[in-house]
Write a protein that holds these residues in place. Structure first.
Motif, PDB file in Angstrom:
ATOM      1  N   SER B  41      -4.480   8.843   6.686  1.00  0.00           N
ATOM      2  CA  SER B  41      -3.584   7.971   7.452  1.00  0.00           C
ATOM      3  C   SER B  41      -4.344   7.324   8.605  1.00  0.00           C
ATOM      4  O   SER B  41      -5.458   7.726   8.945  1.00  0.00           O
ATOM      5  N   ILE B  56       0.403   4.899   9.675  1.00  0.00           N
ATOM      6  CA  ILE B  56       0.469   4.329   8.325  1.00  0.00           C
ATOM      7  C   ILE B  56      -0.225   5.309   7.393  1.00  0.00           C
ATOM      8  O   ILE B  56      -1.375   5.698   7.636  1.00  0.00           O
ATOM      9  N   GLU B  57       0.468   5.695   6.321  1.00  0.00           N
ATOM     10  CA  GLU B  57      -0.068   6.708   5.411  1.00  0.00           C
ATOM     11  C   GLU B  57      -0.395   6.100   4.055  1.00  0.00           C
ATOM     12  O   GLU B  57      -0.053   4.949   3.779  1.00  0.00           O
ATOM     13  N   ILE B  88      -4.316  -3.838   5.929  1.00  0.00           N
ATOM     14  CA  ILE B  88      -3.187  -3.435   6.767  1.00  0.00           C
ATOM     15  C   ILE B  88      -2.728  -4.622   7.591  1.00  0.00           C
ATOM     16  O   ILE B  88      -3.551  -5.329   8.173  1.00  0.00           O
ATOM     17  N   ARG B  93       2.754  -3.511  10.733  1.00  0.00           N
ATOM     18  CA  ARG B  93       2.384  -2.091  10.821  1.00  0.00           C
ATOM     19  C   ARG B  93       2.640  -1.367   9.504  1.00  0.00           C
ATOM     20  O   ARG B  93       3.290  -0.324   9.452  1.00  0.00           O
ATOM     21  N   ARG B  94       2.119  -1.973   8.428  1.00  0.00           N
ATOM     22  CA  ARG B  94       2.230  -1.359   7.107  1.00  0.00           C
ATOM     23  C   ARG B  94       1.087  -1.870   6.238  1.00  0.00           C
ATOM     24  O   ARG B  94       0.409  -2.839   6.567  1.00  0.00           O
ATOM     25  N   ILE B  95       0.916  -1.194   5.092  1.00  0.00           N
ATOM     26  CA  ILE B  95      -0.077  -1.642   4.118  1.00  0.00           C
ATOM     27  C   ILE B  95       0.417  -2.938   3.486  1.00  0.00           C
ATOM     28  O   ILE B  95       1.551  -3.013   3.006  1.00  0.00           O
TER      29      ILE B  95
END
Lengths: 385, 385
Positions: B41, B56-57, B88, B93-95
């Motif tokens: 992450s 973010i994982e 990213i 704030r996400r893939i």
């Protein structure tokens, strides 16, 4: 050996749809401002899309304007000739705050932590320091005359010179009290100064006598060092159409590239010995000499009547390698931070021209009203601007 | 001489209300990522607010991860050990996209125009180049072994070395066809390389023999230059706990600061003569040696069993000026772009520690799971990362 592959041919996991179209992004790393000097306005530009996003008006007298950015690249601080300090919101694309902080200002600086804005004033002389968020006055430092060459130093410090008294000064705002220190004598009538990108060398140019003065700001007690004893204005030379900007000095390959005053030359000075090592004959009187990032090249623009041209000079051979003719009255240049493009303002053609620095061909043109300074947000992250 | 002024006491024209609160800003200049190596992450951090914005994982094996940013600072490209290339979106704030592009990758680079992402692979060896927007494959360049030390060069070019064949290569993607050039022999088993911030010197470190190899990338035909003939691994020395990262070499004051392999030393090399000019005795085996921007100082972290410490060394005197103990397993450091802070990851304390570089005191701590690399968006604007 090479396989060109037209489509995604390997294991791919597309987690979302396509990214947002260019122009709708709210990221700030690719933005900039173009000063429209005659109309008191600025253009917000997207340097990646080669596009104008907005015109913002009402900034007063921008005939000699400069810009600093907040560390997050959201806010631009525009310093106008009339003492106006304007904070522009690059996301909302409008004026966020504006104060008339003095009668006649000539430039500003932002502290390394982004918390303080300093402005250099002619009338009355002195340096005023403001809270970067509110534009409230934090400190008012009078001077015995016009202050010039204001720069930010690491550790919430600023340095400047005073035209009338021939002195350099430093203010330290890292503690609860503002501490002001006299650095020493610069020589007669300092008219501008520059800080090297590593924060080490504060170099002051003189109008009242020949020579230059350097302070090593890494020293605990910086002291003036005179060098280039013959550098400066000479009555027997060509008339000086415009004193060169010291902010334009290139620091490259262990050299300073100095614009000769009144002559059609670059003077190359060894940064360690402070001795002249070479000269380059130019098309006209140089104004800005800027390093192209990631390259051996400096780009030069010129005073009137030769201000329709740019020249590119190799800092290794000291030879002119290209002469370009962007258009009438080329006032400023700004490189993309990694150097792949340079934006050039052609005031009398009312446009900004984007050159590819590798091919030196025109990539794009952007309409602007009497454009002068161009300032990209990447400046937020650099020392010595 | 100084008047502290508590409130705005001069002509002020406030055009709008207060700015948005910190944390709601969508400006990207103050953001960064912290790699959480054990959990696959990353943390999105606000380096100005000393705050975490999101975790973010799902990024796979991040045991040896690195990050590049798009020129607008909106997108981060994370290169994972398992061949994962993850884009990213720093705003959402996400893939945004993720591909498994190879079996075992060790780093990447982004072209100067931001259009191309290159990845260096072990299994199979070679360099793959992707469209930065879509992550579609653009070029696949095989190699006679593991590729190491991948860097971006101005003009849509990349360079790297090959462990098995002892060669350096360059790819030029500025034209319609990808042009690949063999730069020459590096010596046996190159294990890493670095590019100086001016894009000039590509320096290759060797595992299979002693010495280093430098290429002047400003030359039209860069050729290998061997130097520091005694530099490298020596069986009679201390055991080598970890080969130092060449990305960590500082380029300061006309010197390279090289981590001695297996010894508790920095070797200072004159950048012009390529001769050793000084050594500094250290607390342990150095891993990263990083220049503090705007200062004469380099900061050093260490291999196990001395990896609880940091030392600060003055590049003028070559003396240690401070020894800090941030905590167990200090894996990485990242300076704010103008150098006022340094962020330090302490893996086994599960936190990132923020130091004021002037006072060298702790300013803030941020919780993180086994943090390793720290990467601020300002990297988007720098060469040689």
């Amino acid at each position: 050996m090479i396989r060109h592959i037209a489509a995604l041919a390997i294991s791919a996991l597309l987690l979302t749809g396509p990214a947002q179209a260019a122009g709708t992004s709210l990221a700030t790393g690719g933005l900039g401002l173009v000063i429209e000097r005659a109309s008191g306005s600025v253009l917000v530009v997207d340097r990646l899309a080669h596009d104008t996003l907005a015109r913002i008006e009402g900034l007063g007298d921008l005939s000699h304007a400069s810009v600093n950015y907040s560390p997050d690249e959201r806010f631009a601080y525009v310093f106008g000739r009339d003492g106006g300090l304007t904070r522009i919101d690059m996301l909302a694309r409008r004026i966020d705050r504006r104060v008339i902080q003095g009668g006649n200002s000539i430039g500003g600086a932002i502290s390394d932590d982004g918390a303080l804005i300093a402005v250099s004033n002619y009338e009355p002389g002195g340096v005023r320091i403001f809270d970067a968020e509110t534009l409230a006055l934090v400190a008012d430092i009078p001077a015995d005359g016009k202050t010039v060459g204001l720069v930010e130093l690491p550790g919430r410090r600023f340095a400047w010179a005073v035209w009338d008294s021939g002195e350099a000064w430093m203010a330290d705002l890292s503690g609860p009290q503002t501490v002001v220190t006299r650095l020493g004598e610069t020589g007669a009538n300092p008219y501008d100064a520059v800080l090297s990108g590593d924060g080490r060398h504060f170099v002051v140019g003189l109008f009242g006598e020949k020579g230059l003065t350097l302070f090593d700001m890494w020293d605990d007690a910086p002291a003036p060092v005179r060098f280039m004893a013959d550098y400066g204005k000479d009555d027997e030379d060509l008339p000086v159409y415009k004193m060169p900007h010291l902010q334009g000095w290139a620091f490259t390959e262990g050299q300073f590239a100095l614009p000769a005053v009144g002559r059609h030359e670059i003077l190359w000075v060894d940064r360690t010995s402070l001795a002249e090592v070479a000269r380059t004959s130019l098309h006209g009187q140089p104004i800005f000499i800027l390093s192209q990032p990631g390259s051996p090249f400096v780009w030069v623009n010129f005073a009137t009547p030769h201000n329709d041209a740019l020249q590119v000079v190799d800092s290794r051979s000291h030879e002119v390698v290209a002469t370009l003719r962007p258009g009438p009255a080329v006032l400023h240049m700004e490189f993309s931070p990694r150097g792949h493009e340079v934006w050039v303002s052609s005031r009398d053609d009312n446009k900004v021209i984007v050159f590819d620095t590798r091919t030196r061909a025109v990539k794009a043109e952007i309409a602007a009203q009497s454009p002068s300074g161009i300032f990209f947000t990447a400046r937020a992250h650099r020392i010595g601007l």
